[in-house]
Design a protein around this motif. Sequence first.
Motif, PDB file in Angstrom:
ATOM      1  N   LEU A 130      27.127 -50.154   5.000  1.00 42.40           N
ATOM      2  CA  LEU A 130      28.490 -50.082   4.453  1.00 42.40           C
ATOM      3  C   LEU A 130      28.899 -49.769   2.946  1.00 42.40           C
TER       4      LEU A 130
ATOM      5  N   ASP B 274      30.166 -57.262  13.161  1.00 46.36           N
ATOM      6  CA  ASP B 274      29.779 -56.516  12.057  1.00 46.36           C
ATOM      7  C   ASP B 274      28.749 -56.848  11.497  1.00 46.36           C
ATOM      8  N   TRP B 275      28.228 -58.064  11.733  1.00 47.37           N
ATOM      9  CA  TRP B 275      26.828 -58.503  11.100  1.00 47.37           C
ATOM     10  C   TRP B 275      25.878 -57.462  11.655  1.00 47.37           C
TER      11      TRP B 275
ATOM     12  N   CYS C 109      35.678 -63.530  -0.575  1.00 50.10           N
ATOM     13  CA  CYS C 109      34.613 -62.935   0.199  1.00 50.10           C
ATOM     14  C   CYS C 109      34.636 -61.598   0.180  1.00 50.10           C
ATOM     15  N   GLU C 110      35.382 -60.969  -0.554  1.00 47.77           N
ATOM     16  CA  GLU C 110      35.221 -59.215  -0.816  1.00 47.77           C
ATOM     17  C   GLU C 110      35.746 -58.818   0.687  1.00 47.77           C
TER      18      GLU C 110
ATOM     19  N   VAL D 213      25.513 -54.449  11.711  1.00 48.65           N
ATOM     20  CA  VAL D 213      25.327 -53.408  10.719  1.00 48.65           C
ATOM     21  C   VAL D 213      24.313 -53.727   9.899  1.00 48.65           C
ATOM     22  N   PRO D 214      23.337 -52.673   9.603  1.00 51.70           N
ATOM     23  CA  PRO D 214      22.317 -52.668   8.714  1.00 51.70           C
ATOM     24  C   PRO D 214      22.798 -52.867   7.386  1.00 51.70           C
ATOM     25  N   PRO D 215      22.451 -53.862   6.467  1.00 56.43           N
ATOM     26  CA  PRO D 215      23.025 -54.019   5.132  1.00 56.43           C
ATOM     27  C   PRO D 215      22.845 -52.620   4.303  1.00 56.43           C
TER      28      PRO D 215
ATOM     29  N   GLY E 102      35.584 -63.225   8.990  1.00 51.44           N
ATOM     30  CA  GLY E 102      36.036 -61.834   9.509  1.00 51.44           C
ATOM     31  C   GLY E 102      37.120 -61.999  10.730  1.00 51.44           C
TER      32      GLY E 102
END
Lengths: 251, 251
Positions: A250, A242-243, A138-139, A245-247, A105
């Motif tokens: 997003l 930004d890791w 990696c999207e 942020v809970p999966p 990122g």
Amino acid sequence: MDISPKVRLFVAQPLGGGRAVALDQAQAHYLLHVMRAGPGTMIALFNGRDGEWLARIDQVSKRGATLMVADQTRPQSAEPDLWLLFAPVKRARIDIIVEKAGELGVSELFPVFTRHTVMTRVNGERLSAIAIEASEQCERLSVPTVHEARSLEEMLAGWPAGRRLILLDEGGGGRPVAEAFADLGDGPAAILVGPEGGFAKSELDALRRLSFACPVDLGPRILRADTAVIAALSCFQAICGDWRVPPGALL
Amino acid sequence: MDISPKVRLFVAQPLGGGRAVALDQAQAHYLLHVMRAGPGTMIALFNGRDGEWLARIDQVSKRGATLMVADQTRPQSAEPDLWLLFAPVKRARIDIIVEKAGELGVSELFPVFTRHTVMTRVNGERLSAIAIEASEQCERLSVPTVHEARSLEEMLAGWPAGRRLILLDEGGGGRPVAEAFADLGDGPAAILVGPEGGFAKSELDALRRLSFACPVDLGPRILRADTAVIAALSCFQAICGDWRVPPGALL
């Protein structure tokens, strides 16, 4: 028709429903021969500005391909403002640095020459291609900019107000990385890693004295430059980026 | 006489003041032709048990070399008890995984076959050589053991009591990594990363249900297997491992 696209391509053109997008020869070759796609196949496109879109392959030839953009799959979203400054190292490891910076990122990549940097030239075109491929894979919805190589002095002389410089201090002068990052707070940041031979003593002393510098320590083992980059970027995203942020948040 | 050794070699023999140590042909070649060392040069030796020692090169020939051990430079010290379980991936990336695991302080390496693992064979000898070189280069006093490849089922069937299994959960079922690691506490741990194609759905569901599993999430971008390994190991060492020790405390 494949409705779950396995191919993601970065393009320069604007994206929007009903737009036609022309791919160049290299991208057409990749679609046709590597991914074995053909007319009718759906792929995903992004350009760093308009989010991600599904597009249908209309025509593929040896000289290019034409796509028709259909629906948007993701809107463009904000990403961490994180620069990476790295001393150019030899080919295999500089490629790893750029690929991983893309996956992790980084928003902008700056090759910087330090006193002990052995490499004197940087192939920006190759590094940009690696950055694009990493983003496609990696999207992420953007591609990090690879800037032209410059001297560390020049880079620091024009340092923007408000951006913290995280110095990977191999001389033992830094705070443990998790502790330092927990205190860093939000806002623009940059990570600086030296060459394989390390910073010169005088260079490291000067870096430590900069008001915007945050020297960090990456433990008792000597890390190669590429390992140090990946380690610092991972800890940054986990603790400040930004890791956190809970999966699912997003999606 | 060079008193600041640039060469560190891992040897199998016991180390102690006044002992003679014989090097094999490959190590002698490295000393003579790569490092351009010769009789009288001081190098550093470690064996994973007796700490680090200075040794003087006595004789070097094409068939080997003899060293005389002098003084101890560092005593053997405790290291994190951290295993890495990884699905074998193609050559360039498996080499990166093993090299970085060595630098990042993994104690034992287990290649494990999962449902979607494409590779069917692992060259343990090559991986061991990479692990040794990484340890020599990064100043650690031990070399991670590279175990024979086995199935993930077999590995889990004999799981030792009290060891947490940190599952890199690419399916979005994990807690943000920094938050999960902050709650992990001390004690033996293992990190598990799947193959490039990810875990099978049923496999991932079963892994998540294990009482000793701790599923973690590495952010919104899809990481390659080697990137995920380095990222997870770095966050572990930063938050739970030996990167927490202030620099200087180990000197």
